[in-house]
Design a protein around this motif. Structure first.
Motif, PDB file in Angstrom:
ATOM      1  N   TYR A  43      44.779 -27.584 -20.839  1.00 43.19           N
ATOM      2  CA  TYR A  43      43.764 -26.557 -21.068  1.00 43.19           C
ATOM      3  C   TYR A  43      43.225 -26.617 -22.491  1.00 43.19           C
ATOM      4  O   TYR A  43      43.988 -26.789 -23.442  1.00 43.19           O
ATOM      5  N   TYR A  70      34.920 -32.789 -25.615  1.00 38.65           N
ATOM      6  CA  TYR A  70      36.273 -33.106 -25.129  1.00 38.65           C
ATOM      7  C   TYR A  70      36.326 -33.032 -23.604  1.00 38.65           C
ATOM      8  O   TYR A  70      36.913 -33.895 -22.953  1.00 38.65           O
ATOM      9  N   LEU A  71      35.718 -32.002 -23.016  1.00 37.10           N
ATOM     10  CA  LEU A  71      35.746 -31.831 -21.565  1.00 37.10           C
ATOM     11  C   LEU A  71      35.054 -32.988 -20.850  1.00 37.10           C
ATOM     12  O   LEU A  71      35.500 -33.419 -19.786  1.00 37.10           O
ATOM     13  N   THR A  77      40.945 -31.841 -17.694  1.00 35.42           N
ATOM     14  CA  THR A  77      41.242 -30.682 -18.540  1.00 35.42           C
ATOM     15  C   THR A  77      40.409 -29.487 -18.092  1.00 35.42           C
ATOM     16  O   THR A  77      39.217 -29.620 -17.838  1.00 35.42           O
ATOM     17  N   LYS A  78      41.063 -28.340 -18.015  1.00 38.91           N
ATOM     18  CA  LYS A  78      40.362 -27.085 -17.716  1.00 38.91           C
ATOM     19  C   LYS A  78      40.100 -26.370 -19.033  1.00 38.91           C
ATOM     20  O   LYS A  78      40.741 -26.649 -20.045  1.00 38.91           O
ATOM     21  N   VAL A  79      39.178 -25.423 -18.998  1.00 42.23           N
ATOM     22  CA  VAL A  79      38.832 -24.684 -20.209  1.00 42.23           C
ATOM     23  C   VAL A  79      38.948 -23.193 -19.950  1.00 42.23           C
ATOM     24  O   VAL A  79      38.535 -22.700 -18.901  1.00 42.23           O
ATOM     25  N   PHE A 101      28.734 -23.917 -20.658  1.00 44.60           N
ATOM     26  CA  PHE A 101      29.445 -25.026 -20.018  1.00 44.60           C
ATOM     27  C   PHE A 101      28.779 -25.412 -18.689  1.00 44.60           C
ATOM     28  O   PHE A 101      28.581 -26.595 -18.416  1.00 44.60           O
ATOM     29  N   ILE A 106      29.523 -28.762 -16.687  1.00 44.72           N
ATOM     30  CA  ILE A 106      30.951 -28.565 -16.423  1.00 44.72           C
ATOM     31  C   ILE A 106      31.099 -27.753 -15.138  1.00 44.72           C
ATOM     32  O   ILE A 106      30.510 -26.674 -14.999  1.00 44.72           O
ATOM     33  N   ARG A 110      36.528 -25.703 -13.242  1.00 44.41           N
ATOM     34  CA  ARG A 110      37.296 -26.058 -14.451  1.00 44.41           C
ATOM     35  C   ARG A 110      37.294 -24.932 -15.480  1.00 44.41           C
ATOM     36  O   ARG A 110      37.940 -25.052 -16.520  1.00 44.41           O
TER      37      ARG A 110
END
Length: 192
Positions: A43, A70-71, A77-79, A101, A106, A110
């Motif tokens: 995360y 980064y995503l 990866t989750k945010v 996002f 995104i 996520r």
């Protein structure tokens, strides 16, 4: 009556420790800001910053831009968009981040929202409730702020704490860095 000699002694006694403290804290902040999180942390926790109406301030924009990069490079990866709603904000900071996002590709699956927090401690504490015990995290904030945020993250027993720094808006560098030196002292001495 205080003599010049006594005044110089008092000044040295107070200024020297203060200067040493500032140098140490500045070094710790700088080192944290230069760190890069490993690939595929579980995360990212993006800490909120002020929203004007529905528009992100530059401080928040720089945080989400760093997170977005980064995503894009780490698709597993989750945010967690973390930030409540303060005065002058028509939406939560978390919602402003979510919109950014999504608008930048995104997937909503996520993105987790933590929309109750009003402090760094609450950002991380409430975000902690959304993830598993052994999850690795990277805390995303502006460069001046990631050191203190990482201290709080470690105190909240995140399994792994990394940092990812966005820039600080040029116009606010002096104000935000100066304030942070005192905030670090408060975190060291008072905060949980």
């Amino acid at each position: 009556m205080i003599t010049k000699k006594r005044l110089k002694t008092i000044t040295k006694i107070t200024l020297v420790p203060l200067i040493i403290y500032l140098i140490i804290v500045h070094s710790l902040i700088y080192q944290s800001a230069k760190q890069e999180p490993p690939e595929e942390v579980d995360y990212l926790i993006v800490l909120g910053a002020r929203v004007k109406g529905e528009m992100m301030t530059k401080a928040l924009l720089f945080r989400v831009e760093a997170a977005l990069e980064y995503l894009r490079e780490n698709p597993n990866t989750k945010v967690i968009a973390s930030g409540g709603q303060g005065p002058g904000e028509d939406i939560t900071e978390a919602e402003a981040m979510r919109r950014y996002f999504v608008a930048n590709g995104i997937d909503e699956d996520r993105i987790l929202l933590e929309d109750r927090s009003t402090t760094t401690f609450e950002n991380l504490s409430f975000s902690r409730e959304l993830i598993g015990e052994d999850a690795s995290v990277a805390i995303v904030s502006n460069d001046f702020h990631v050191y203190r945020a990482s201290i709080i993250g470690k105190r909240l027993d995140f399994a792994e704490v990394h940092t990812l720094a966005g820039r600080t808006p040029t116009i606010a560098i002096f104000k935000l860095w100066s304030r942070e030196y005192f905030a670090v002292a408060k975190t060291w001495l008072v905060d949980k």
